[in-house]
Scaffold this active site. Structure first.
Site, mmCIF file in Angstrom:
data_model
loop_
_atom_site.group_PDB
_atom_site.id
_atom_site.type_symbol
_atom_site.label_atom_id
_atom_site.label_comp_id
_atom_site.label_asym_id
_atom_site.label_seq_id
_atom_site.Cartn_x
_atom_site.Cartn_y
_atom_site.Cartn_z
ATOM 1 N N ASP A 75 0.857 -1.188 0.000
ATOM 2 C CA ASP A 75 0.000 0.000 0.000
ATOM 3 C C ASP A 75 0.897 1.243 0.000
ATOM 4 O O ASP A 75 2.096 1.163 0.296
ATOM 5 C CB ASP A 75 -0.946 0.010 1.216
ATOM 6 C CG ASP A 75 -0.216 0.021 2.563
ATOM 7 O OD1 ASP A 75 0.805 -0.679 2.682
ATOM 8 O OD2 ASP A 75 -0.663 0.735 3.478
ATOM 9 N N GLU A 138 -0.153 -1.230 5.651
ATOM 10 C CA GLU A 138 0.901 -0.875 6.610
ATOM 11 C C GLU A 138 0.814 0.604 6.993
ATOM 12 O O GLU A 138 0.999 0.977 8.152
ATOM 13 C CB GLU A 138 2.283 -1.175 6.013
ATOM 14 C CG GLU A 138 3.433 -1.002 7.001
ATOM 15 C CD GLU A 138 4.026 0.394 7.046
ATOM 16 O OE1 GLU A 138 4.794 0.681 7.972
ATOM 17 O OE2 GLU A 138 3.706 1.218 6.167
ATOM 18 N N GLU A 139 0.528 1.436 5.981
ATOM 19 C CA GLU A 139 0.635 2.887 6.179
ATOM 20 C C GLU A 139 -0.366 3.431 7.197
ATOM 21 O O GLU A 139 -0.159 4.498 7.761
ATOM 22 C CB GLU A 139 0.470 3.616 4.837
ATOM 23 C CG GLU A 139 1.620 3.369 3.853
ATOM 24 C CD GLU A 139 2.904 4.092 4.247
ATOM 25 O OE1 GLU A 139 2.939 4.728 5.309
ATOM 26 O OE2 GLU A 139 3.877 4.002 3.477
HETATM 27 ZN ZN LIG Z 1 6.809 2.153 4.151
#
Ligand SMILES: [Zn+2]
Length: 374
Positions: A75, A138-139
């Site tokens: 992502d 993840e972000e």
């Molecule tokens: Zn990253």
């Protein structure tokens, strides 16, 4: 059969997938990588996270042995308000730079370890096991890796390499994060008669002043430094002529490895005031691997051999999926090393250096060779 994948071309392929988070929609990108890895002999699992969102786990080699793990997220952060001067999804190359959202953070890292692993797949198939953990979400707070952990999909690994942007320098850790929301309460009254009320904003203000001087009472980490605290937001009151009965603040604490977050939260609660409601918004521990750990030392030597740059122990300025994955994999040595430029992450006109991508494929390849020839 050995397949040769070009890391730069693969980075461009990955940049073309729109995986801006939110909403993420990583499925097509993960499925594309799964097809490539499956064709090379990897066993691939697409683990659903939400509608249109999956994590990809790809494994090869001895399934009984503790594998060498690589991780990267697919992502990206949004494009931002400022207009781009290049198409953020075209992967245009100019002056040695590959432009696009996610080029540095961190599709080049994922492309480089996939290219290195695919090119060595036949050797890896007879080796001690390699596992690629390609994560979604993840972000926005490591939700993809947390979902894998919660589903019990992670097993012990011998080592973990995180391909986040470091300009191919081995980083040996990063701080953790504890994000809290604190709400103070009072009793409202007419603003002309404050003595009839109990002002929640004053309580918050006193708490904030005390937080500014909060003493962590821990020794400075030799590489990562000291923990920090920042009150990021404060809000309270309804209008000018009422005594506010509620105020809220958000507190961003960055911890050093080994700090107990539960104890820390207790200490902060004492400072803010027991009467406040305190909610944990985010809680991820720090990461640290002694560079003298045998695997870490070998990775550092390999990186130095490829880039020619001397190693200086340093930590990443950001946190990574390792905060979730390292403990879930049994706390193996963990190194953060990827071809992206640290300073390019989340920038307008983000780019990765083409030369760094080639170097990363070489570094990851040598790390795999070292792994299978143990
Ligand atoms: Zn990253």
């Amino acid at each position: 059969m050995t397949m040769d994948l070009d890391g730069v071309a693969l980075t461009r392929d990955l940049v073309a997938f729109r995986t801006v988070n939110p909403p993420g929609e990583e499925r097509a990108c993960a499925a594309f990588l799964a097809d490539i890895l499956a064709a090379a002999g990897f066993s691939c699992t697409l683990a659903p996270l939400a509608e249109g969102r999956v994590n990809l786990i790809a494994t090869i080699g001895d399934a009984a042995a503790e594998p060498l793990a690589f991780t990267g997220h697919i992502d990206t952060v949004p494009l931002g308000a400022k207009p781009w001067s290049v198409d953020p999804f075209a992967g245009e190359i100019a002056d040695g730079r590959l432009y696009g959202r996610g080029s540095s953070d961190m599709k080049s890292g994922v492309a480089a370890f996939v290219a290195a692993a695919v090119s060595r797949a036949p050797r890896l198939a007879d080796g001690p096991g390699v596992m690629l953990l390609i994560t979604a979400a993840e972000e926005t707070g490591c939700e993809g890796s947390l979902a894998m952990q919660d589903a019990g999909m992670l097993r012990r690994a011998a080592a973990l390499l995180v391909g986040e942007p470091t300009g191919n320098r081995p980083f040996v850790g990063h701080k953790g994060a504890l994000w809290l929301k604190a709400v103070t309460h009072g009793v409202t009254a007419h603003g002309s008669m404050p003595e009839a009320g109990d002002n929640a904003v004053y309580k918050a203000a006193h708490a904030i002043v005390r937080l500014e001087d909060f003493d962590f009472n821990v020794a400075r980490h030799p590489v990562l430094g000291k923990p920090t605290l920042n009150v990021g937001t404060v809000a309270g009151g309804l209008n000018i002529n009422s005594v506010p009965d509620r105020a809220e603040m958000q507190i961003d604490v960055r911890t050093i490895p080994g700090q107990d977050h539960a104890l820390l939260r207790e200490g902060l609660t004492g400072v803010i005031g027991e009467a406040a409601d305190i909610e944990t918004l985010f809680d991820l521990g720090g990461i640290w691997t002694d560079p003298a750990t045998p695997w870490a030392a070998r990775v550092i030597g390999i990186a130095q051999g490829v880039t020619g740059e001397a190693f200086t122990p340093q930590g990443a300025p950001y946190f990574t999926d390792a905060s979730v994955l390292t403990p879930a994999l049994g706390s193996p040595p963990t190194i953060i090393l990827g071809p992206g430029e640290t300073a390019q992450a989340h920038q307008t006109d983000e780019y990765a250096l083409v030369s760094r991508i080639g170097q990363a494929v070489e570094i990851y390849g040598r790390i795999l060779d070292d792994w299978v020839s143990r």
